[in-house]
Design a protein around this motif. Structure first.
Motif, PDB file in Angstrom:
ATOM      1  N   SER A 171       0.815  -1.219   0.000  1.00 15.56           N
ATOM      2  CA  SER A 171       0.000   0.000   0.000  1.00 15.56           C
ATOM      3  C   SER A 171       0.847   1.268   0.000  1.00 15.56           C
ATOM      4  N   ASP A 184       1.999   3.196  -2.208  1.00 19.63           N
ATOM      5  CA  ASP A 184       1.591   4.282  -3.107  1.00 19.63           C
ATOM      6  C   ASP A 184       0.120   4.645  -2.974  1.00 19.63           C
ATOM      7  N   ASP A 185      -0.548   4.037  -2.012  1.00 21.91           N
ATOM      8  CA  ASP A 185      -1.979   4.274  -1.825  1.00 21.91           C
ATOM      9  C   ASP A 185      -2.184   5.369  -0.779  1.00 21.91           C
ATOM     10  N   SER A 233      -4.584   4.845   2.278  1.00 21.24           N
ATOM     11  CA  SER A 233      -4.331   3.867   3.340  1.00 21.24           C
ATOM     12  C   SER A 233      -3.668   4.488   4.559  1.00 21.24           C
TER      13      SER A 233
END
Length: 295
Positions: free
Chosen positions: A138, A140-141, A144
């Motif tokens: 996660s 690059d999310d 999150s």
């Protein structure tokens, strides 16, 4: 009138020694010689009017008075740093989401995050404890978390990758990996070894199984846990052995003897994931503050 209170530098040294369990290790944390640290501790004990440490062959541990002062010292240091950051315009104000691997200092992480909150009282902190694989996937999310701390094995393959996955991350801590079992097991574990494992999504657990297979070590999976806390409980209950980082031991879980026929283990590193393009100044400043706190 005599001055009341404690010297801040002495309190910092006191906390470093108490948390590291020894004068030598504490001296490294505060960048002083062992003799300087010993002198500061002597003056602090004179100021307190009572012993603050019990000295032994295994290091030092706080006396009951030392435990009380330790709590005060942590708050005093946190307030001092918060005041300094505020006057320098670096006080953190807003909301921050942190994802932390469940392997990272499980016995200390609540205290560390409490210190961080005390240093930045205007910061609203949201913390989730997650497996490293989920944190890394996660990275690059933006939805999150803002800052992620994950664990990675230190192997020859890891070093060979060099500039790939973890090059821009910040290593805040390195620890030994150890074979671990119940402190009250009584007899040494023998083959076939009863293995306590986490799900196969855990990089460390996949490594353990592969390592045992490569060395043709016989084993049976006796228990599966969903996270490090469950793994610790299973080990404490005597359900088998497993592999844990050094700071995850304790509470009835100890390192196995070195001569029981299990292969040696690599080290593990904890990484703060690199900043994302366009991240806010709040997140960047918070990452800098966490580097110092997590070390």
């Amino acid at each position: 009138m005599s001055q009341r209170g404690f010297d801040l530098a002495q309190l910092r040294t006191f906390v470093a020694v108490a948390e590291s369990g020894g004068v030598s290790a504490g001296a490294e944390r505060v960048f002083l010689s062992q003799s300087s640290v010993s002198e500061q501790l002597k003056k602090l004990e004179e100021r307190a009017g009572q012993p603050l440490f019990v000295r032994g062959r295994q290091g030092v541990s706080p006396t009951p008075a030392g435990e009380r002062l330790l709590e005060h010292a942590r708050r005093i240091i946190a307030m001092s740093e918060a005041a300094f950051d505020d006057l320098q315009g670096r006080s953190l104000d807003g909301e921050l989401r942190i994802a932390i691997t469940d392997y990272f200092r499980p016995h200390d992480i609540a205290r560390i995050l409490k210190t961080f909150s005390e240093q930045h009282p205007r910061l609203k902190l949201h913390v989730t404890v997650q497996p490293s694989a989920l944190i890394d996937s996660s990275a690059d999310d933006h939805a999150s978390f803002d800052i992620g701390l994950s664990a990675r094995l230190v192997t020859g393959q890891t070093r060979a990758r060099g500039a790939s996955a973890g090059a821009a991350s910040i290593v805040v801590r390195r620890e030994k990996l150890l074979w671990a079992s119940c402190a009250d097991a009584g007899t040494r574990p023998a083959a076939p070894y009863r293995l306590v494992l986490l799900p196969s999504t855990c990089q460390l657990q996949r490594f353990v199984v592969k390592l045992l297979d490569e060395h043709k070590v016989p084993y049976v999976v006796s228990h599966s846990a969903s996270g490090v806390a469950g793994l610790q409980l299973a080990l404490k209950a005597g359900l088998g052995i497993s592999c844990l980082n050094e700071s995850s031991l304790g509470g009835g879980v100890v390192a196995c003897a070195a001569n029981i026929g299990l292969p040696p283990l690599p080290a593990i590193e904890f990484h703060l994931l690199p900043g994302r393009p366009g991240e806010s100044e709040l997140v960047s400043n918070a990452r800098d503050a966490l580097v110092r706190l997590f070390a």
